[in-house]
Design a protein around this motif. Structure first.
Motif, PDB file in Angstrom:
ATOM      1  N   ALA A  40       0.819  -1.105  -0.082  1.00 30.90           N
ATOM      2  CA  ALA A  40       0.045  -0.058  -0.011  1.00 30.90           C
ATOM      3  C   ALA A  40       0.735   1.190  -0.112  1.00 30.90           C
ATOM      4  N   GLY A  41       2.032   1.311   0.337  1.00 27.33           N
ATOM      5  CA  GLY A  41       2.845   2.350   0.365  1.00 27.33           C
ATOM      6  C   GLY A  41       4.322   2.145   0.518  1.00 27.33           C
ATOM      7  N   PHE A  42       5.311   3.109   0.252  1.00 30.80           N
ATOM      8  CA  PHE A  42       6.561   2.947   0.258  1.00 30.80           C
ATOM      9  C   PHE A  42       7.522   3.931   1.090  1.00 30.80           C
ATOM     10  N   GLU A  43       8.321   3.458   2.061  1.00 34.54           N
ATOM     11  CA  GLU A  43       9.186   4.629   2.508  1.00 34.54           C
ATOM     12  C   GLU A  43      10.117   5.262   1.433  1.00 34.54           C
ATOM     13  N   LEU A  44      10.587   6.160   1.750  1.00 34.77           N
ATOM     14  CA  LEU A  44      11.765   6.664   1.110  1.00 34.77           C
ATOM     15  C   LEU A  44      13.095   6.292   0.877  1.00 34.77           C
ATOM     16  N   GLY A  54       7.887  16.870  -5.104  1.00 38.14           N
ATOM     17  CA  GLY A  54       8.426  15.799  -6.001  1.00 38.14           C
ATOM     18  C   GLY A  54       8.184  14.398  -5.339  1.00 38.14           C
ATOM     19  N   VAL A  55       8.031  14.285  -4.248  1.00 40.19           N
ATOM     20  CA  VAL A  55       7.831  12.976  -3.656  1.00 40.19           C
ATOM     21  C   VAL A  55       6.267  12.691  -3.903  1.00 40.19           C
ATOM     22  N   GLY A  56       5.476  13.430  -3.724  1.00 38.97           N
ATOM     23  CA  GLY A  56       4.099  12.920  -4.307  1.00 38.97           C
ATOM     24  C   GLY A  56       3.969  12.791  -5.718  1.00 38.97           C
ATOM     25  N   ASP A  57       4.641  13.602  -6.523  1.00 38.74           N
ATOM     26  CA  ASP A  57       4.587  13.379  -8.082  1.00 38.74           C
ATOM     27  C   ASP A  57       5.075  11.888  -8.447  1.00 38.74           C
ATOM     28  N   VAL A  58       6.077  11.614  -7.511  1.00 38.66           N
ATOM     29  CA  VAL A  58       6.510  10.253  -7.922  1.00 38.66           C
ATOM     30  C   VAL A  58       5.628   9.092  -7.594  1.00 38.66           C
ATOM     31  N   LEU A  59       4.976   9.240  -6.453  1.00 35.34           N
ATOM     32  CA  LEU A  59       4.194   8.123  -5.859  1.00 35.34           C
ATOM     33  C   LEU A  59       2.917   8.214  -6.351  1.00 35.34           C
ATOM     34  N   TYR A  62       1.443   5.488  -9.139  1.00 37.73           N
ATOM     35  CA  TYR A  62       1.310   4.153  -8.580  1.00 37.73           C
ATOM     36  C   TYR A  62       0.297   4.240  -7.648  1.00 37.73           C
ATOM     37  N   ASP A  63      -0.515   5.176  -7.398  1.00 33.79           N
ATOM     38  CA  ASP A  63      -1.410   5.027  -6.131  1.00 33.79           C
ATOM     39  C   ASP A  63      -0.816   4.435  -4.843  1.00 33.79           C
ATOM     40  N   LEU A  64       0.241   4.713  -4.489  1.00 35.78           N
ATOM     41  CA  LEU A  64       1.118   4.322  -3.399  1.00 35.78           C
ATOM     42  C   LEU A  64       1.133   5.470  -2.420  1.00 35.78           C
ATOM     43  N   ALA A  65       0.870   5.378  -0.954  1.00 38.58           N
ATOM     44  CA  ALA A  65       1.143   6.282  -0.055  1.00 38.58           C
ATOM     45  C   ALA A  65       2.529   6.359   0.469  1.00 38.58           C
ATOM     46  N   LEU A  66       2.875   7.440   1.020  1.00 32.54           N
ATOM     47  CA  LEU A  66       4.312   7.640   1.539  1.00 32.54           C
ATOM     48  C   LEU A  66       4.008   7.043   3.152  1.00 32.54           C
ATOM     49  N   VAL A  67       4.832   6.102   3.285  1.00 33.29           N
ATOM     50  CA  VAL A  67       4.894   5.626   4.698  1.00 33.29           C
ATOM     51  C   VAL A  67       5.344   6.392   5.685  1.00 33.29           C
ATOM     52  N   SER A  68       6.901   6.605   5.323  1.00 33.71           N
ATOM     53  CA  SER A  68       7.615   7.376   6.102  1.00 33.71           C
ATOM     54  C   SER A  68       9.086   7.515   5.288  1.00 33.71           C
ATOM     55  N   ALA A  95       4.800  15.511   6.373  1.00 31.83           N
ATOM     56  CA  ALA A  95       3.445  16.064   6.664  1.00 31.83           C
ATOM     57  C   ALA A  95       2.856  16.207   5.493  1.00 31.83           C
ATOM     58  N   GLN A  96       3.394  16.802   4.371  1.00 35.60           N
ATOM     59  CA  GLN A  96       2.586  17.289   2.987  1.00 35.60           C
ATOM     60  C   GLN A  96       2.390  15.852   2.008  1.00 35.60           C
ATOM     61  N   ASN A  97       2.671  14.807   2.533  1.00 43.48           N
ATOM     62  CA  ASN A  97       2.305  13.471   1.674  1.00 43.48           C
ATOM     63  C   ASN A  97       1.558  12.747   2.653  1.00 43.48           C
ATOM     64  N   GLY A  98       1.156  13.028   3.830  1.00 45.47           N
ATOM     65  CA  GLY A  98       0.284  12.248   4.545  1.00 45.47           C
ATOM     66  C   GLY A  98       1.028  11.417   5.522  1.00 45.47           C
ATOM     67  N   ALA A  99       2.223  11.345   5.688  1.00 49.82           N
ATOM     68  CA  ALA A  99       3.024  10.329   6.624  1.00 49.82           C
ATOM     69  C   ALA A  99       2.828  10.799   7.992  1.00 49.82           C
ATOM     70  N   GLN A 100       2.684  10.070   8.881  1.00 52.40           N
ATOM     71  CA  GLN A 100       2.477  10.638  10.277  1.00 52.40           C
ATOM     72  C   GLN A 100       3.659  10.353  11.134  1.00 52.40           C
TER      73      GLN A 100
END
Length: 297
Positions: A40-44, A54-59, A62-68, A95-100
């Motif tokens: 469901a998601g990837f770490e950086l 840029g991170v948001g544009d890459v993910l 693929y409809d993937l979340a930013l994990v951390s 924060a801007q990509n939804g990772a908590q």
């Protein structure tokens, strides 16, 4: 249904610390294969852009979340104010990509990427040194929380906080603002029994790396005073389901305490020996099965 999601670190495809291990593999390969497997998601990793957009544009494709994402800190060598300035951009990427949560790695004086025996790792030798570090860490954690991101401290081989006693001390000296990243593989290689350590600090765990170990290789690492890179290239680590850690009992502990974060598959291996897709798939399928067995009614 559990709120737990399964993510992965790109290290299964390419290793930032040891670029010879999959360094030629493009990020797009990791993302497309991870999505196909079911993550469901990837770490950086180092191949991602360094800015939030840029991170948001890459993910997004693929409809993937930013994990951390891992942050390399030098807090042991500098002030909390200096570290707050240094970490600010990384916090905003999260924060801007939804990772908590953010993965906090203390790299000051660390030997994790060097061919130096792990017994030579840095240590805080006095109560005063421990307290000074903990105080700075609390200040840094308060800052990240003020931005909506919790600091998840990664106990790590070759660094100041490696062993179970190090984890105990850090947790005792810091406030609950400082979260703990529980890494099963680093826990075992650092001398701990994963279930015992997880159970002891479950109230502070805000992020989880599920890394398996090959116990026979770990014993060789200890007997021969290997470095961390030696452990990696000789196969000390692998994905859940391919080694010797009981992930079912770890998952039971997390669920009993209503953990609702990510389970991140992470295994530093040579993809030439442990093919990325096959091992990433094995890790996912193992955790998916264990999670479904415990949460599907």
């Amino acid at each position: 249904m559990s709120a737990i999601r399964i993510g992965i670190n790109p290290i299964s495809w390419s290793n930032d610390d040891l670029p010879a291990l999959g360094g030629e593999t493009p990020l797009s390969t990791a993302l497309s294969e991870g999505k196909e497997i079911g993550y469901a998601g990837f770490e950086l990793n180092g191949k991602f852009p360094k800015d939030a957009k840029g991170v948001g544009d890459v993910l997004r494709p693929y409809d993937l979340a930013l994990v951390s994402g891992w942050y390399s800190s030098l807090l042991a060598q500098r002030s909390a104010a200096e570290e707050i300035d240094a970490i600010a951009n990384h916090v905003q990427v999260m924060a801007q990509n939804g990772a908590q949560v953010l993965v906090y790695g203390e790299v000051a004086d660390a030997i994790q990427g060097k061919r130096i025996s792990l017994v030579e790792r840095p240590r805080f030798h006095t109560d005063k040194a421990w307290q000074a570090y903990a105080d700075k860490l609390d200040e840094l954690a308060r800052f990240t929380l003020s931005q909506g991101v919790r600091l998840a401290y990664h106990h790590h081989m070759g660094a100041y906080v490696e062993s179970p006693s190090d984890i105990d001390r850090l947790m005792a000296l810091t406030s609950t603002d400082v979260g703990l990243l529980f890494d099963s593989g680093h826990c075992y290689l650092g001398g701990g029994e994963p279930l015992q350590v997880l159970r002891k600090h479950i109230d502070r765990v805000c992020h989880v790396h599920f890394k398996d170990v090959r116990k026979g290789v770990v014993q060789l690492a200890r007997n021969n005073l290997w470095s961390f890179p030696d452990c990696i290239v000789n196969g000390a680590f692998t994905v859940p389901g391919d080694g010797d850690i009981n992930f079912g009992e770890l998952l039971d502990e997390l669920l009993a305490h209503h953990y609702q974060g990510w389970l991140v598959v992470e295994a530093e291996q040579d993809p030439a020996v442990a093919p990325s897709y096959a091992f990433a798939q094995k890790g996912y399928q193992t955790l998916r099965r264990l999670l479904d067995e415990r949460t599907t009614q």
